[in-house]
Design a protein around this motif. Sequence first.
Motif, PDB file in Angstrom:
ATOM      1  N   ALA A  22       0.831  -1.202   0.000  1.00  0.00           N
ATOM      2  CA  ALA A  22       0.000   0.000   0.000  1.00  0.00           C
ATOM      3  C   ALA A  22       0.867   1.255   0.000  1.00  0.00           C
ATOM      4  CB  ALA A  22      -0.929  -0.004   1.213  1.00  0.00           C
ATOM      5  N   GLY A  23       1.913   1.253   0.826  1.00  0.00           N
ATOM      6  CA  GLY A  23       2.808   2.406   0.867  1.00  0.00           C
ATOM      7  C   GLY A  23       3.516   2.624  -0.457  1.00  0.00           C
ATOM      8  N   LEU A  24       3.982   1.533  -1.068  1.00  0.00           N
ATOM      9  CA  LEU A  24       4.652   1.656  -2.359  1.00  0.00           C
ATOM     10  C   LEU A  24       3.686   2.151  -3.424  1.00  0.00           C
ATOM     11  CD1 LEU A  24       7.113   1.264  -4.157  1.00  0.00           C
ATOM     12  CD2 LEU A  24       6.482  -1.150  -4.390  1.00  0.00           C
ATOM     13  N   GLY A  25       2.466   1.629  -3.412  1.00  0.00           N
ATOM     14  CA  GLY A  25       1.474   2.088  -4.376  1.00  0.00           C
ATOM     15  C   GLY A  25       1.156   3.562  -4.208  1.00  0.00           C
ATOM     16  N   GLY A  26       1.029   4.007  -2.954  1.00  0.00           N
ATOM     17  CA  GLY A  26       0.777   5.422  -2.714  1.00  0.00           C
ATOM     18  C   GLY A  26       1.935   6.298  -3.163  1.00  0.00           C
ATOM     19  N   ALA A  27       3.152   5.853  -2.868  1.00  0.00           N
ATOM     20  CA  ALA A  27       4.325   6.623  -3.283  1.00  0.00           C
ATOM     21  C   ALA A  27       4.387   6.749  -4.802  1.00  0.00           C
ATOM     22  CB  ALA A  27       5.596   5.969  -2.745  1.00  0.00           C
ATOM     23  N   LEU A  28       4.082   5.651  -5.497  1.00  0.00           N
ATOM     24  CA  LEU A  28       4.105   5.689  -6.964  1.00  0.00           C
ATOM     25  C   LEU A  28       2.936   6.495  -7.520  1.00  0.00           C
ATOM     26  CD1 LEU A  28       5.149   2.006  -7.685  1.00  0.00           C
ATOM     27  CD2 LEU A  28       6.533   4.059  -8.027  1.00  0.00           C
ATOM     28  N   HIS A  82       6.393  12.663  -8.354  1.00  0.00           N
ATOM     29  CA  HIS A  82       6.466  13.456  -9.583  1.00  0.00           C
ATOM     30  C   HIS A  82       7.688  13.013 -10.379  1.00  0.00           C
ATOM     31  CE1 HIS A  82       3.527  16.917  -8.970  1.00  0.00           C
ATOM     32  NE2 HIS A  82       3.333  16.105  -7.939  1.00  0.00           N
ATOM     33  N   ILE A  83       7.453  12.431 -11.552  1.00  0.00           N
ATOM     34  CA  ILE A  83       8.516  11.975 -12.444  1.00  0.00           C
ATOM     35  C   ILE A  83       8.261  12.573 -13.818  1.00  0.00           C
ATOM     36  CG2 ILE A  83       9.606   9.977 -13.531  1.00  0.00           C
ATOM     37  CD1 ILE A  83       8.821   8.307 -11.136  1.00  0.00           C
ATOM     38  N   TYR A  84       9.261  13.261 -14.356  1.00  0.00           N
ATOM     39  CA  TYR A  84       9.080  13.918 -15.648  1.00  0.00           C
ATOM     40  C   TYR A  84       8.756  12.924 -16.762  1.00  0.00           C
ATOM     41  CZ  TYR A  84      11.088  18.179 -13.600  1.00  0.00           C
ATOM     42  OH  TYR A  84      11.319  19.281 -12.830  1.00  0.00           O
ATOM     43  N   LEU A  85       9.440  11.794 -16.763  1.00  0.00           N
ATOM     44  CA  LEU A  85       9.251  10.819 -17.836  1.00  0.00           C
ATOM     45  C   LEU A  85       7.996  10.000 -17.550  1.00  0.00           C
ATOM     46  CD1 LEU A  85      12.938   9.623 -18.307  1.00  0.00           C
ATOM     47  CD2 LEU A  85      11.682  11.313 -19.656  1.00  0.00           C
ATOM     48  N   ARG A  86       6.909  10.348 -18.185  1.00  0.00           N
ATOM     49  CA  ARG A  86       5.648   9.665 -17.926  1.00  0.00           C
ATOM     50  C   ARG A  86       5.713   8.168 -18.235  1.00  0.00           C
ATOM     51  NH1 ARG A  86       1.459  13.440 -17.286  1.00  0.00           N
ATOM     52  NH2 ARG A  86       2.370  15.127 -16.075  1.00  0.00           N
ATOM     53  N   PRO A  87       6.359   7.746 -19.344  1.00  0.00           N
ATOM     54  CA  PRO A  87       6.450   6.295 -19.588  1.00  0.00           C
ATOM     55  C   PRO A  87       7.154   5.549 -18.460  1.00  0.00           C
ATOM     56  CG  PRO A  87       6.973   7.507 -21.587  1.00  0.00           C
ATOM     57  CD  PRO A  87       6.900   8.517 -20.485  1.00  0.00           C
ATOM     58  N   LEU A  88       8.197   6.161 -17.884  1.00  0.00           N
ATOM     59  CA  LEU A  88       8.888   5.536 -16.761  1.00  0.00           C
ATOM     60  C   LEU A  88       7.969   5.451 -15.549  1.00  0.00           C
ATOM     61  CD1 LEU A  88      11.368   4.419 -15.323  1.00  0.00           C
ATOM     62  CD2 LEU A  88      12.098   6.783 -14.897  1.00  0.00           C
ATOM     63  N   HIS A  89       7.234   6.518 -15.298  1.00  0.00           N
ATOM     64  CA  HIS A  89       6.294   6.530 -14.177  1.00  0.00           C
ATOM     65  C   HIS A  89       5.257   5.424 -14.333  1.00  0.00           C
ATOM     66  CE1 HIS A  89       3.661   9.229 -11.352  1.00  0.00           C
ATOM     67  NE2 HIS A  89       3.910   8.038 -10.846  1.00  0.00           N
ATOM     68  N   ARG A  90       4.694   5.306 -15.521  1.00  0.00           N
ATOM     69  CA  ARG A  90       3.687   4.274 -15.773  1.00  0.00           C
ATOM     70  C   ARG A  90       4.302   2.875 -15.674  1.00  0.00           C
ATOM     71  NH1 ARG A  90       1.008   7.829 -14.563  1.00  0.00           N
ATOM     72  NH2 ARG A  90      -0.393   9.088 -15.851  1.00  0.00           N
ATOM     73  N   LEU A 117       8.297  18.420  -6.020  1.00  0.00           N
ATOM     74  CA  LEU A 117       7.396  18.736  -7.132  1.00  0.00           C
ATOM     75  C   LEU A 117       8.144  18.873  -8.450  1.00  0.00           C
ATOM     76  CD1 LEU A 117       5.050  21.349  -5.432  1.00  0.00           C
ATOM     77  CD2 LEU A 117       4.395  19.092  -6.285  1.00  0.00           C
ATOM     78  N   GLY A 118       9.348  19.412  -8.389  1.00  0.00           N
ATOM     79  CA  GLY A 118      10.081  19.669  -9.618  1.00  0.00           C
ATOM     80  C   GLY A 118       9.527  20.889 -10.341  1.00  0.00           C
ATOM     81  N   ASP A 119       9.951  21.054 -11.567  1.00  0.00           N
ATOM     82  CA  ASP A 119       9.518  22.178 -12.398  1.00  0.00           C
ATOM     83  C   ASP A 119       8.173  21.820 -13.037  1.00  0.00           C
ATOM     84  OD1 ASP A 119       9.113  24.145 -14.291  1.00  0.00           O
ATOM     85  OD2 ASP A 119      11.192  24.181 -14.971  1.00  0.00           O
ATOM     86  N   LEU A 120       7.098  22.386 -12.513  1.00  0.00           N
ATOM     87  CA  LEU A 120       5.767  22.037 -13.008  1.00  0.00           C
ATOM     88  C   LEU A 120       5.530  22.511 -14.433  1.00  0.00           C
ATOM     89  CD1 LEU A 120       3.549  22.674  -9.846  1.00  0.00           C
ATOM     90  CD2 LEU A 120       4.630  20.558 -10.617  1.00  0.00           C
ATOM     91  N   SER A 121       6.322  23.471 -14.892  1.00  0.00           N
ATOM     92  CA  SER A 121       6.161  23.901 -16.283  1.00  0.00           C
ATOM     93  C   SER A 121       6.578  22.792 -17.247  1.00  0.00           C
ATOM     94  CB  SER A 121       6.974  25.170 -16.551  1.00  0.00           C
ATOM     95  OG  SER A 121       8.368  24.900 -16.619  1.00  0.00           O
ATOM     96  N   VAL A 122       7.481  21.917 -16.808  1.00  0.00           N
ATOM     97  CA  VAL A 122       7.886  20.786 -17.646  1.00  0.00           C
ATOM     98  C   VAL A 122       6.720  19.816 -17.807  1.00  0.00           C
ATOM     99  CG1 VAL A 122       9.448  18.822 -17.835  1.00  0.00           C
ATOM    100  CG2 VAL A 122      10.302  21.016 -16.990  1.00  0.00           C
ATOM    101  N   PHE A 123       6.016  19.542 -16.699  1.00  0.00           N
ATOM    102  CA  PHE A 123       4.849  18.659 -16.786  1.00  0.00           C
ATOM    103  C   PHE A 123       3.779  19.261 -17.696  1.00  0.00           C
ATOM    104  CE2 PHE A 123       6.695  17.378 -12.686  1.00  0.00           C
ATOM    105  CZ  PHE A 123       6.746  16.003 -12.860  1.00  0.00           C
ATOM    106  N   ALA A 124       3.569  20.571 -17.578  1.00  0.00           N
ATOM    107  CA  ALA A 124       2.577  21.228 -18.427  1.00  0.00           C
ATOM    108  C   ALA A 124       2.966  21.127 -19.898  1.00  0.00           C
ATOM    109  CB  ALA A 124       2.424  22.689 -18.010  1.00  0.00           C
ATOM    110  N   GLN A 125       4.252  21.285 -20.178  1.00  0.00           N
ATOM    111  CA  GLN A 125       4.726  21.189 -21.555  1.00  0.00           C
ATOM    112  C   GLN A 125       4.560  19.768 -22.093  1.00  0.00           C
ATOM    113  OE1 GLN A 125       5.658  23.591 -23.479  1.00  0.00           O
ATOM    114  NE2 GLN A 125       6.457  22.444 -25.236  1.00  0.00           N
ATOM    115  N   LEU A 126       4.871  18.777 -21.254  1.00  0.00           N
ATOM    116  CA  LEU A 126       4.713  17.387 -21.676  1.00  0.00           C
ATOM    117  C   LEU A 126       3.249  17.055 -21.932  1.00  0.00           C
ATOM    118  CD1 LEU A 126       7.228  15.648 -19.245  1.00  0.00           C
ATOM    119  CD2 LEU A 126       7.496  15.954 -21.704  1.00  0.00           C
ATOM    120  N   ASP A 127       2.362  17.555 -21.055  1.00  0.00           N
ATOM    121  CA  ASP A 127       0.933  17.307 -21.247  1.00  0.00           C
ATOM    122  C   ASP A 127       0.432  17.966 -22.530  1.00  0.00           C
ATOM    123  OD1 ASP A 127       0.762  15.830 -18.940  1.00  0.00           O
ATOM    124  OD2 ASP A 127       0.126  17.512 -17.691  1.00  0.00           O
TER     125      ASP A 127
END
Length: 207
Positions: free
Chosen positions: A63-69, A73-81, A194-204
């Motif tokens: 449960a803890g690992l699932g919540g952490a994942l 915040h990871i810039y590379l969405r494929p890696l996150h998934r 959180l990192g640079d949220l503008s990067v996430f916005a650009q990726l989206d």
Amino acid sequence: MTVASVTYEGVYGPYTVTAAHRREVLLYRLSLLLLAVAQIAALMQWRWFGPVLCWPWVLLMLAGLGGALRWVHIYLRPLHRALQLFWLLGCAGFAVLAWQGGPAAVLPELVHQPLWIWAVGPAFAALAGLGFKEFFCFQRPEAIGVTLLLPVLLLGWLVGMLSPGLASVLLALESVLLLVLALRKFPMPEEADLGDLSVFAQLDAGL
């Protein structure tokens, strides 16, 4: 007390860190702490009382690992998934193992039948990936320790290269490093996680 929103200048323009973002960071850190505490508790219970009732701690670890994942915040969405998929596969492996031998037999079966590592190993691969992310972002030695010790421990046990004593030492060391990693997250500013949220916005925007 509610912290006011703060605007920063990012790589792709300004972005605002809100109270909702700060809650996400807190949930990530609490999930990581739950994972670390549950792992140490499972090891302590096994050592002092035997493995029969260790399975609730395994559930809390997952449960803890699932919540952490979920909240990391990871810039590379494929890696996150991919890490989330590994977690899901590992959970399925634990479920099959518990269904076959009963919840109390989960950890003993992993010890006596190392081939089960193939079934549950993806969950630990996800944890190793999370450790690598923490090391890549913050260069924390405990993070790379978790990342390296997990595959050495699991693969070493799978192929019979580790004695029970050495495996116990490595697992205890990895657990302590994970707890140190989790505890050291809390004094950090939320913006670091959180990192640079503008990067996430650009990726989206590019999807």
